[in-house]
Design a protein around this motif. Structure first.
Motif, short mmCIF file in Angstrom:
data_model
loop_
_atom_site.label_atom_id
_atom_site.label_comp_id
_atom_site.label_asym_id
_atom_site.label_seq_id
_atom_site.Cartn_x
_atom_site.Cartn_y
_atom_site.Cartn_z
N UNK A 19 21.60 29.94 -2.47
CA UNK A 19 22.07 30.04 -1.08
C UNK A 19 21.36 31.17 -0.36
N UNK A 20 21.19 32.30 -1.04
CA UNK A 20 20.48 33.43 -0.44
C UNK A 20 19.02 33.05 -0.17
N UNK A 21 18.37 32.46 -1.15
CA UNK A 21 16.96 32.06 -0.98
C UNK A 21 16.81 31.05 0.14
N UNK A 22 17.66 30.04 0.16
CA UNK A 22 17.58 29.00 1.20
C UNK A 22 17.82 29.62 2.58
N UNK A 23 18.84 30.47 2.69
CA UNK A 23 19.17 31.09 3.98
C UNK A 23 18.03 31.95 4.51
N UNK A 24 17.53 32.82 3.66
CA UNK A 24 16.45 33.70 4.09
C UNK A 24 15.23 32.89 4.51
N UNK A 25 14.86 31.93 3.68
CA UNK A 25 13.69 31.11 4.01
C UNK A 25 13.91 30.28 5.26
N UNK A 26 15.11 29.78 5.46
CA UNK A 26 15.38 28.97 6.65
C UNK A 26 15.32 29.81 7.92
N UNK A 27 15.71 31.07 7.82
CA UNK A 27 15.68 31.94 8.99
C UNK A 27 14.25 32.44 9.26
N UNK A 28 13.51 32.77 8.20
CA UNK A 28 12.18 33.35 8.36
C UNK A 28 11.06 32.32 8.53
N UNK A 44 23.88 28.47 14.79
CA UNK A 44 23.90 29.57 13.82
C UNK A 44 25.08 30.50 14.07
N UNK A 45 25.34 30.81 15.33
CA UNK A 45 26.48 31.67 15.66
C UNK A 45 27.81 31.02 15.26
N UNK A 46 27.91 29.70 15.41
CA UNK A 46 29.13 29.01 14.96
C UNK A 46 29.28 29.16 13.44
N UNK A 47 28.17 29.06 12.72
CA UNK A 47 28.20 29.26 11.27
C UNK A 47 28.60 30.68 10.90
N UNK A 101 32.79 29.21 3.07
CA UNK A 101 31.66 30.14 3.13
C UNK A 101 30.35 29.40 2.87
N UNK A 102 30.33 28.53 1.88
CA UNK A 102 29.10 27.77 1.60
C UNK A 102 28.82 26.81 2.76
N UNK A 103 29.87 26.21 3.34
CA UNK A 103 29.69 25.36 4.52
C UNK A 103 29.09 26.18 5.67
N UNK A 104 29.55 27.40 5.84
CA UNK A 104 29.00 28.24 6.92
C UNK A 104 27.53 28.57 6.67
N UNK A 105 27.16 28.77 5.41
CA UNK A 105 25.75 29.02 5.10
C UNK A 105 24.91 27.78 5.40
N UNK A 107 25.58 25.65 7.75
CA UNK A 107 25.46 25.62 9.22
C UNK A 107 24.46 26.68 9.70
N UNK A 108 24.54 27.87 9.17
CA UNK A 108 23.64 28.95 9.59
C UNK A 108 22.19 28.60 9.25
N UNK A 109 21.96 28.16 8.02
CA UNK A 109 20.58 27.90 7.59
C UNK A 109 20.03 26.63 8.20
N UNK A 110 20.89 25.66 8.46
CA UNK A 110 20.42 24.38 8.97
C UNK A 110 19.60 23.62 7.96
N UNK A 111 19.78 23.93 6.68
CA UNK A 111 18.97 23.32 5.63
C UNK A 111 19.75 22.27 4.86
N UNK A 112 19.14 21.12 4.73
CA UNK A 112 19.74 20.06 3.93
C UNK A 112 19.90 20.47 2.47
N UNK A 113 19.10 21.43 2.00
CA UNK A 113 19.22 21.91 0.63
C UNK A 113 20.61 22.47 0.33
N UNK A 114 21.26 23.02 1.35
CA UNK A 114 22.59 23.60 1.15
C UNK A 114 23.65 22.52 0.90
N UNK A 115 23.35 21.28 1.20
CA UNK A 115 24.29 20.20 0.92
C UNK A 115 24.52 20.10 -0.59
#
Length: 159
Positions: A19-28, A44-47, A101-105, A107-115
């Protein structure tokens, strides 16, 4: 029981690290691995808002549990039924908070990988909740009456 604790540890470590890797990569990185479904700051703000809510839910539930808290049901069996605080309305608010919390990640990341992570943690907590409830019903005579009044993961609608 020791097997399920090990499985829980591996699943949770996988979910946290990925989750950390996906989030950071999705943002950067724009459209990380071409698997992003949005790149919208408002979404992202909703997440972020949902993650703040889930953290508050977790803290409130942990305070209600007191010494009965453990990261996974199998690690420490409760010695009493807690039915105050959030537990007055639902039986597994910590599980709910972690799923949110994982659902919010997601939403924030916008990555299908988080599914994948959301599916894993949801399945694990549903299985854990049913196992925990079987144990609690066998140990506490009043647990079934308590469970009839409360929802498992969300508050029960009362007519």
């Amino acid at each position: 029981n020791s097997i399920s604790v090990k499985v829980f540890k591996y699943i949770s470590e996988f979910i946290y690290i990925s989750s950390i890797i996906i989030s950071i990569n999705s943002i950067l990185i724009d459209d990380f691995l071409f698997l992003e479904f949005h790149n919208n700051i408002n979404i992202m703000y909703m997440g972020i808002s949902l993650s703040a809510f889930s953290i508050a839910l977790f803290i409130s539930a942990k305070i209600s549990l007191g010494n009965n808290y453990s990261p996974c049901f199998d690690q420490k069996k409760p010695n009493k039924i807690v039915n105050s605080g959030l537990y007055r309305y639902m039986r597994h608010p910590i599980y709910t908070s972690n799923i949110l919390l994982v659902l919010s990640i997601l939403i924030i990341s916008g990555s299908y990988l988080m599914v994948v992570n959301l599916s894993l943690i949801t399945a694990f907590y549903i299985i854990s909740a049913f196992r925990e409830e079987r144990y609690l019903i066998s140990k506490f005579s009043n647990y079934r009456r308590y469970s009839d009044k409360t929802g498992m993961f969300i508050p029960k609608y009362k007519k």
